[in-house]
Design a protein around this motif. Structure first.
Motif, PDB file in Angstrom:
ATOM      1  N   ILE A 124      17.285  28.723   2.263  1.00  0.00           N
ATOM      2  CA  ILE A 124      18.275  28.241   3.244  1.00  0.00           C
ATOM      3  C   ILE A 124      19.518  29.140   3.237  1.00  0.00           C
ATOM      4  N   PHE A 125      20.004  29.436   2.028  1.00  0.00           N
ATOM      5  CA  PHE A 125      21.222  30.274   1.937  1.00  0.00           C
ATOM      6  C   PHE A 125      20.992  31.633   2.602  1.00  0.00           C
ATOM      7  N   PHE A 126      19.806  32.191   2.371  1.00  0.00           N
ATOM      8  CA  PHE A 126      19.500  33.492   2.960  1.00  0.00           C
ATOM      9  C   PHE A 126      19.609  33.411   4.483  1.00  0.00           C
ATOM     10  N   ALA A 176      14.182   9.145  -0.980  1.00  0.00           N
ATOM     11  CA  ALA A 176      14.432   9.887  -2.230  1.00  0.00           C
ATOM     12  C   ALA A 176      15.820  10.521  -2.252  1.00  0.00           C
ATOM     13  N   GLY A 177      16.794   9.800  -1.744  1.00  0.00           N
ATOM     14  CA  GLY A 177      18.177  10.280  -1.774  1.00  0.00           C
ATOM     15  C   GLY A 177      18.374  11.573  -0.988  1.00  0.00           C
ATOM     16  N   GLY A 178      17.511  11.790   0.008  1.00  0.00           N
ATOM     17  CA  GLY A 178      17.641  13.029   0.811  1.00  0.00           C
ATOM     18  C   GLY A 178      17.482  14.272  -0.035  1.00  0.00           C
ATOM     19  N   GLU A 222      19.400  -0.701   4.500  1.00  0.00           N
ATOM     20  CA  GLU A 222      20.483  -1.679   4.319  1.00  0.00           C
ATOM     21  C   GLU A 222      21.581  -1.101   3.422  1.00  0.00           C
ATOM     22  N   LYS A 223      21.139  -0.439   2.342  1.00  0.00           N
ATOM     23  CA  LYS A 223      22.096   0.155   1.391  1.00  0.00           C
ATOM     24  C   LYS A 223      22.917   1.256   2.100  1.00  0.00           C
ATOM     25  N   GLN A 224      22.220   2.026   2.897  1.00  0.00           N
ATOM     26  CA  GLN A 224      22.882   3.113   3.648  1.00  0.00           C
ATOM     27  C   GLN A 224      23.961   2.528   4.577  1.00  0.00           C
ATOM     28  N   SER A 264      22.620  14.115   0.772  1.00  0.00           N
ATOM     29  CA  SER A 264      21.538  14.399  -0.172  1.00  0.00           C
ATOM     30  C   SER A 264      22.026  14.456  -1.617  1.00  0.00           C
ATOM     31  N   GLY A 265      21.158  14.044  -2.506  1.00  0.00           N
ATOM     32  CA  GLY A 265      21.454  14.151  -3.938  1.00  0.00           C
ATOM     33  C   GLY A 265      21.226  15.554  -4.476  1.00  0.00           C
ATOM     34  N   GLY A 266      20.890  16.505  -3.605  1.00  0.00           N
ATOM     35  CA  GLY A 266      20.727  17.897  -4.039  1.00  0.00           C
ATOM     36  C   GLY A 266      19.285  18.243  -4.332  1.00  0.00           C
ATOM     37  N   SER A 321      12.442  23.435  -5.714  1.00  0.00           N
ATOM     38  CA  SER A 321      13.589  23.019  -4.896  1.00  0.00           C
ATOM     39  C   SER A 321      14.681  24.081  -4.915  1.00  0.00           C
ATOM     40  N   LEU A 322      14.847  24.741  -6.059  1.00  0.00           N
ATOM     41  CA  LEU A 322      15.839  25.828  -6.090  1.00  0.00           C
ATOM     42  C   LEU A 322      15.442  26.922  -5.109  1.00  0.00           C
ATOM     43  N   ALA A 323      14.129  27.224  -5.083  1.00  0.00           N
ATOM     44  CA  ALA A 323      13.637  28.251  -4.151  1.00  0.00           C
ATOM     45  C   ALA A 323      13.982  27.842  -2.719  1.00  0.00           C
ATOM     46  N   GLY A 378      27.722  12.205   3.383  1.00  0.00           N
ATOM     47  CA  GLY A 378      27.208  11.595   2.174  1.00  0.00           C
ATOM     48  C   GLY A 378      27.418  12.599   1.065  1.00  0.00           C
ATOM     49  N   PRO A 379      26.647  12.486  -0.004  1.00  0.00           N
ATOM     50  CA  PRO A 379      26.804  13.500  -1.045  1.00  0.00           C
ATOM     51  C   PRO A 379      26.230  14.848  -0.608  1.00  0.00           C
ATOM     52  N   CYS A 380      26.874  15.886  -1.069  1.00  0.00           N
ATOM     53  CA  CYS A 380      26.349  17.243  -0.893  1.00  0.00           C
ATOM     54  C   CYS A 380      26.637  17.859  -2.254  1.00  0.00           C
ATOM     55  N   ALA A 381      25.647  17.703  -3.145  1.00  0.00           N
ATOM     56  CA  ALA A 381      25.929  17.912  -4.571  1.00  0.00           C
ATOM     57  C   ALA A 381      25.249  19.148  -5.125  1.00  0.00           C
ATOM     58  N   GLY A 382      25.868  19.719  -6.129  1.00  0.00           N
ATOM     59  CA  GLY A 382      25.268  20.873  -6.801  1.00  0.00           C
ATOM     60  C   GLY A 382      25.277  22.083  -5.887  1.00  0.00           C
ATOM     61  N   GLY A 383      24.285  22.946  -6.083  1.00  0.00           N
ATOM     62  CA  GLY A 383      24.217  24.190  -5.305  1.00  0.00           C
ATOM     63  C   GLY A 383      24.094  23.939  -3.818  1.00  0.00           C
ATOM     64  N   ALA A 384      23.735  22.695  -3.440  1.00  0.00           N
ATOM     65  CA  ALA A 384      23.591  22.371  -2.019  1.00  0.00           C
ATOM     66  C   ALA A 384      24.850  22.695  -1.224  1.00  0.00           C
ATOM     67  N   VAL A 385      25.992  22.663  -1.886  1.00  0.00           N
ATOM     68  CA  VAL A 385      27.258  22.905  -1.182  1.00  0.00           C
ATOM     69  C   VAL A 385      27.333  24.309  -0.590  1.00  0.00           C
ATOM     70  N   ASP A 424      17.807  12.583   5.261  1.00  0.00           N
ATOM     71  CA  ASP A 424      17.695  11.125   5.283  1.00  0.00           C
ATOM     72  C   ASP A 424      17.849  10.603   3.852  1.00  0.00           C
ATOM     73  N   PHE A 425      19.033  10.088   3.556  1.00  0.00           N
ATOM     74  CA  PHE A 425      19.313   9.665   2.176  1.00  0.00           C
ATOM     75  C   PHE A 425      18.439   8.487   1.757  1.00  0.00           C
ATOM     76  N   THR A 426      17.904   7.764   2.741  1.00  0.00           N
ATOM     77  CA  THR A 426      17.083   6.591   2.376  1.00  0.00           C
ATOM     78  C   THR A 426      15.728   7.018   1.791  1.00  0.00           C
TER      79      THR A 426
HETATM   80  C1  HXC Z   1      15.523  13.399  -6.945  1.00  0.00           C
HETATM   81  C2  HXC Z   1      17.161  11.924  -6.359  1.00  0.00           C
HETATM   82  C3  HXC Z   1      18.151  12.929  -6.493  1.00  0.00           C
HETATM   83  C4  HXC Z   1      17.718  14.219  -6.878  1.00  0.00           C
HETATM   84  C5  HXC Z   1      19.113  11.095  -5.901  1.00  0.00           C
HETATM   85  N1  HXC Z   1      17.813  10.816  -6.010  1.00  0.00           N
HETATM   86  N2  HXC Z   1      19.352  12.403  -6.201  1.00  0.00           N
HETATM   87  N3  HXC Z   1      15.863  12.158  -6.586  1.00  0.00           N
HETATM   88  N4  HXC Z   1      16.397  14.422  -7.087  1.00  0.00           N
HETATM   89  N5  HXC Z   1      18.588  15.249  -6.995  1.00  0.00           N
HETATM   90  C6  HXC Z   1      17.167   9.541  -5.749  1.00  0.00           C
HETATM   91  C7  HXC Z   1      17.514   8.516  -6.801  1.00  0.00           C
HETATM   92  O1  HXC Z   1      16.643   8.622  -7.916  1.00  0.00           O
HETATM   93  C8  HXC Z   1      17.285   7.210  -6.047  1.00  0.00           C
HETATM   94  O2  HXC Z   1      15.893   6.976  -5.990  1.00  0.00           O
HETATM   95  C9  HXC Z   1      17.707   7.566  -4.638  1.00  0.00           C
HETATM   96  O3  HXC Z   1      17.663   8.996  -4.547  1.00  0.00           O
HETATM   97  C10 HXC Z   1      19.111   7.127  -4.325  1.00  0.00           C
HETATM   98  O4  HXC Z   1      19.957   7.599  -5.351  1.00  0.00           O
HETATM   99  P1  HXC Z   1      21.019   6.674  -6.106  1.00  0.00           P
HETATM  100  O5  HXC Z   1      21.415   7.385  -7.335  1.00  0.00           O
HETATM  101  O6  HXC Z   1      20.488   5.291  -6.233  1.00  0.00           O
HETATM  102  O7  HXC Z   1      22.194   6.651  -5.041  1.00  0.00           O
HETATM  103  P2  HXC Z   1      23.756   6.563  -5.289  1.00  0.00           P
HETATM  104  O8  HXC Z   1      24.053   5.547  -6.327  1.00  0.00           O
HETATM  105  O9  HXC Z   1      24.360   6.406  -3.946  1.00  0.00           O
HETATM  106  O10 HXC Z   1      24.173   7.993  -5.892  1.00  0.00           O
HETATM  107  C11 HXC Z   1      23.997   9.166  -5.156  1.00  0.00           C
HETATM  108  C12 HXC Z   1      24.209  10.422  -6.036  1.00  0.00           C
HETATM  109  C13 HXC Z   1      23.305  10.317  -7.289  1.00  0.00           C
HETATM  110  C14 HXC Z   1      25.661  10.501  -6.454  1.00  0.00           C
HETATM  111  C15 HXC Z   1      23.890  11.615  -5.173  1.00  0.00           C
HETATM  112  O11 HXC Z   1      21.972   9.986  -6.874  1.00  0.00           O
HETATM  113  C16 HXC Z   1      23.262  11.585  -8.059  1.00  0.00           C
HETATM  114  O12 HXC Z   1      24.190  11.875  -8.822  1.00  0.00           O
HETATM  115  N6  HXC Z   1      22.200  12.376  -7.884  1.00  0.00           N
HETATM  116  C17 HXC Z   1      22.076  13.629  -8.573  1.00  0.00           C
HETATM  117  C18 HXC Z   1      23.071  14.601  -7.999  1.00  0.00           C
HETATM  118  C19 HXC Z   1      22.959  15.956  -8.640  1.00  0.00           C
HETATM  119  O13 HXC Z   1      23.423  16.184  -9.747  1.00  0.00           O
HETATM  120  N7  HXC Z   1      22.325  16.854  -7.943  1.00  0.00           N
HETATM  121  C20 HXC Z   1      22.293  18.198  -8.362  1.00  0.00           C
HETATM  122  C21 HXC Z   1      20.928  18.552  -8.645  1.00  0.00           C
HETATM  123  S1  HXC Z   1      20.985  20.261  -9.143  1.00  0.00           S
HETATM  124  P3  HXC Z   1      15.275   5.514  -5.998  1.00  0.00           P
HETATM  125  O14 HXC Z   1      13.791   5.747  -6.048  1.00  0.00           O
HETATM  126  O15 HXC Z   1      15.808   4.847  -7.213  1.00  0.00           O
HETATM  127  O16 HXC Z   1      15.742   4.873  -4.719  1.00  0.00           O
HETATM  128  C22 HXC Z   1      21.181  21.108  -7.715  1.00  0.00           C
HETATM  129  C23 HXC Z   1      21.154  22.590  -7.929  1.00  0.00           C
HETATM  130  C24 HXC Z   1      20.785  23.296  -6.687  1.00  0.00           C
HETATM  131  O17 HXC Z   1      21.284  20.623  -6.668  1.00  0.00           O
HETATM  132  C25 HXC Z   1      21.071  24.742  -6.902  1.00  0.00           C
HETATM  133  C26 HXC Z   1      20.845  25.523  -5.665  1.00  0.00           C
HETATM  134  C27 HXC Z   1      21.472  26.883  -5.834  1.00  0.00           C
END
Ligand code: HXC
Length: 514
Positions: free
Chosen positions: A148-150, A98-100, A27-29, A130-132, A141-143, A167-174, A94-96
């Motif tokens: 994937i990058f390789f 664990a936030g993908g 629903e949130k999605q 995905s939240g990354g 997860s970093l591994a 959706g989000p594509c955050a951190g190193g995921a980009v 699937d963001f639903t």
């Molecule tokens: C574990 C995560 C998560 C994460 C989100 N969730 N990101 N769980 N690891 N990285 C979970 C939340 O706890 C939540 O769980 C559910 O996913 C939905 O997230 P929400 O925060 O409720 O959603 P929303 O308000 O829409 O915000 C989305 C978001 C935010 C902006 C993406 O979740 C967020 O800022 N996440 C962290 C983003 C981030 O900084 N990632 C970088 C990680 S470091 P519940 O159980 O409550 O539903 C990285 C480095 C990789 O990626 C390096 C590779 C080289």
């Protein structure tokens, strides 16, 4: 248990998993204007053609009470399907669930389908939402990202790789999308950034919204990270299918040939060029006037618009078009347009797509900003990419071809196969005004009427050099053609180039000015 019962159990298990993160999360999605991961996959592939794999995969994390948690499909759907009856591999986060977020098993599902796509020589489509890196899984997860990058890198230039940011594509995921060939974004839905607004606020005290930091428009207009911008997910999926229609399935194939079609009669190639050489025009009209059905599919339309790149068909065959755009900054080359052009040339060359270049530019953009931004290093990429490309390369000089711009835009000297020029072409070291001011400075200064003398000398210079005939007399231009002959000559040049063989000296790889 009897087989029937086992089948019932299988159905139940699948149903459970297909619910992803559950009704509330779905629903949130949907409330965010987003489709679910399964709906997205179904919207891209042909009806009923998707086969999912690894739906029973589970995470293996133990910390932070993860051992008590079930994550359906571990937050990613992977499988194969058909697009217009041709096979593709696909993954959709699937963001639903664990936030993908990407843990080690989630990553393993993705790398498995990536390996499959590479082995089977089919395109890979990755939907990112995905939240990354899954924070609870730490280095695992970093591994996963590293793995994937390789694979993104190793598959580059072998199979097409398409990233869709929904959706989000955050951190190193980009960096996975950044390593792929084409990135699709959707207004208000896509968000890409290395460090999010929270971190920016904490570290440098600046407040910025996610949209302004890394929304779809930012990446389509400012950073150039995105190649296609859509107003909705449905529009985005149509764009993906359209792109797939133009490109070959791997580097060992050619793009599909379609029935040739005449361009739309609305595009009159003989009426596009203004009679005043200072007036701009839209070079895309020239492209539309020569491609089948006038169907030009532009890439990175909103970024570095002083250069135009994209796909079209000539006599049924896919061609990559590169052009200067006189409508924007007179079509000059600068840092961004150089990057845009160079990368596109390499894409076409890797995937056996001939290149047609339309030239009309006053040269490289002068100024301190550009010099300090590295216009030397970036501009060199075009020279490198054209020189190295071995696909058929055809140029048409429409109007200005001055200085470094003349050389860079697929000149004979970089091994263009055919160079045509319209009678309006002006091929010279620089524009007539600037040239006359320099070489006739003394005459102009000492004249009784310097302005009259300047005009005289500008005309003298124009008569001598601002035409295609000097270059044609040296064989740098193969034929001076009427605009109306352009399509006919392109069809001819492409059809006599089908067996082109060109070798470059054997090497491990060159060292392009990245
Ligand atoms: C574990 C995560 C998560 C994460 C989100 N969730 N990101 N769980 N690891 N990285 C979970 C939340 O706890 C939540 O769980 C559910 O996913 C939905 O997230 P929400 O925060 O409720 O959603 P929303 O308000 O829409 O915000 C989305 C978001 C935010 C902006 C993406 O979740 C967020 O800022 N996440 C962290 C983003 C981030 O900084 N990632 C970088 C990680 S470091 P519940 O159980 O409550 O539903 C990285 C480095 C990789 O990626 C390096 C590779 C080289």
């Amino acid at each position: 248990m009897a087989l029937n019962n086992k089948i019932e159990e299988l159905k139940k298990r699948k149903e459970q998993i297909e619910k992803g993160g559950g009704d509330k999360a779905i629903e949130k999605q949907l409330a965010m204007g987003k489709m679910t991961a399964r709906e997205r996959v179904d919207a891209i592939v042909d009806e009923n053609s998707f086969q999912e794999y690894d739906m029973f995969v589970q995470h293996d994390a133990r910390d932070f009470d993860m051992d008590k948690m079930t994550l359906h499909g571990d937050g990613v759907i992977t499988g194969t399907g058909m697009v217009n009856k041709r096979p593709v591999s696909i993954f959709a986060q699937d963001f639903t669930v664990a936030g993908g977020s990407l843990g080690s098993m989630h990553a393993r599902k993705i790398t498995k389908i990536m390996d499959h796509a590479l082995k089977m020589h089919m395109p890979l489509i990755g939907i990112n939402d995905s939240g990354g890196a899954r924070i609870q899984e730490g280095v695992n997860s970093l591994a996963g990202y590293g793995d994937i990058f390789f694979r993104n890198t190793i598959s580059s230039g072998v199979i097409p790789q398409i990233s869709v940011i929904l959706g989000p594509c955050a951190g190193g995921a980009v960096y996975s999308p950044a390593l792929t060939d084409f990135v699709f974004v959707v207004d208000k839905i896509s968000k890409m950034f290395i460090t999010g607004p929270e971190v920016i606020k904490t570290v440098i005290g600046e407040e910025i919204s996610m949209e302004d930091l890394g929304g779809a428009r930012v990446h389509s207009e400012i950073t150039g990270n995105a190649h296609f911008f859509a107003g909705s997910e449905a529009e985005c999926f149509e764009q993906i299918k359209k792109l797939l229609g133009f490109i070959p399935w791997s580097n060992t194939e050619k793009a599909q040939k379609l029935e040739p079609k005449d361009p739309d009669k609305r595009y009159r190639i003989d009426r596009i060029m203004p009679s005043d050489p200072k007036q701009p025009y839209d070079v895309r009209d020239v492209i539309r006037a020569v491609v089948d059905g006038s169907d030009f599919f532009e890439v990175q339309e909103l970024w570095a618009a002083n250069a135009v790149i994209g796909f079209g068909r000539i006599h049924g065959e896919t061609v990559g078009f590169v052009a200067n755009q006189p409508l924007v900054l007179a079509g000059v080359l600068d840092v961004d347009s150089s990057d845009k052009i160079a990368r596109f040339i390499r894409y076409c060359d890797a995937f056996n797509i001939p290149l047609v270049t339309f030239v009309d530019l006053p040269g490289y953009l002068p100024g301190i900003d550009q010099e300090h931004a590295g216009v030397i290093r970036h501009g060199a990429k075009i020279l490198y990419a054209y020189s190295e490309a071995t696909v058929p390369k055809i140029s048409v000089i429409l109007r200005k071809a001055y200085g470094g711009g003349y050389i860079a835009m697929n000149s004979r000297h970089l091994r263009a196969d055919y160079v045509f020029a319209w009678p309006s072409a002006e091929i010279a070291v620089m524009g007539p005004e600037g040239a006359a001011n320099i070489i006739f400075r003394k005459e102009i200064q000492s004249a009784d009427d310097p302005e009259k003398m300047r005009a005289l000398k500008v005309n003298e210079y124009k008569d001598k050099f601002a035409n295609p005939y000097v270059a044609a007399s040296r064989g740098y231009v193969d034929a001076v053609i009427e605009p109306l002959e352009t399509r006919k000559l392109l069809v001819h040049a492409l059809s006599v180039s089908v067996n082109k063989v060109q070798q470059i000296p054997h090497k491990k790889h060159g060292i392009p000015p990245f």
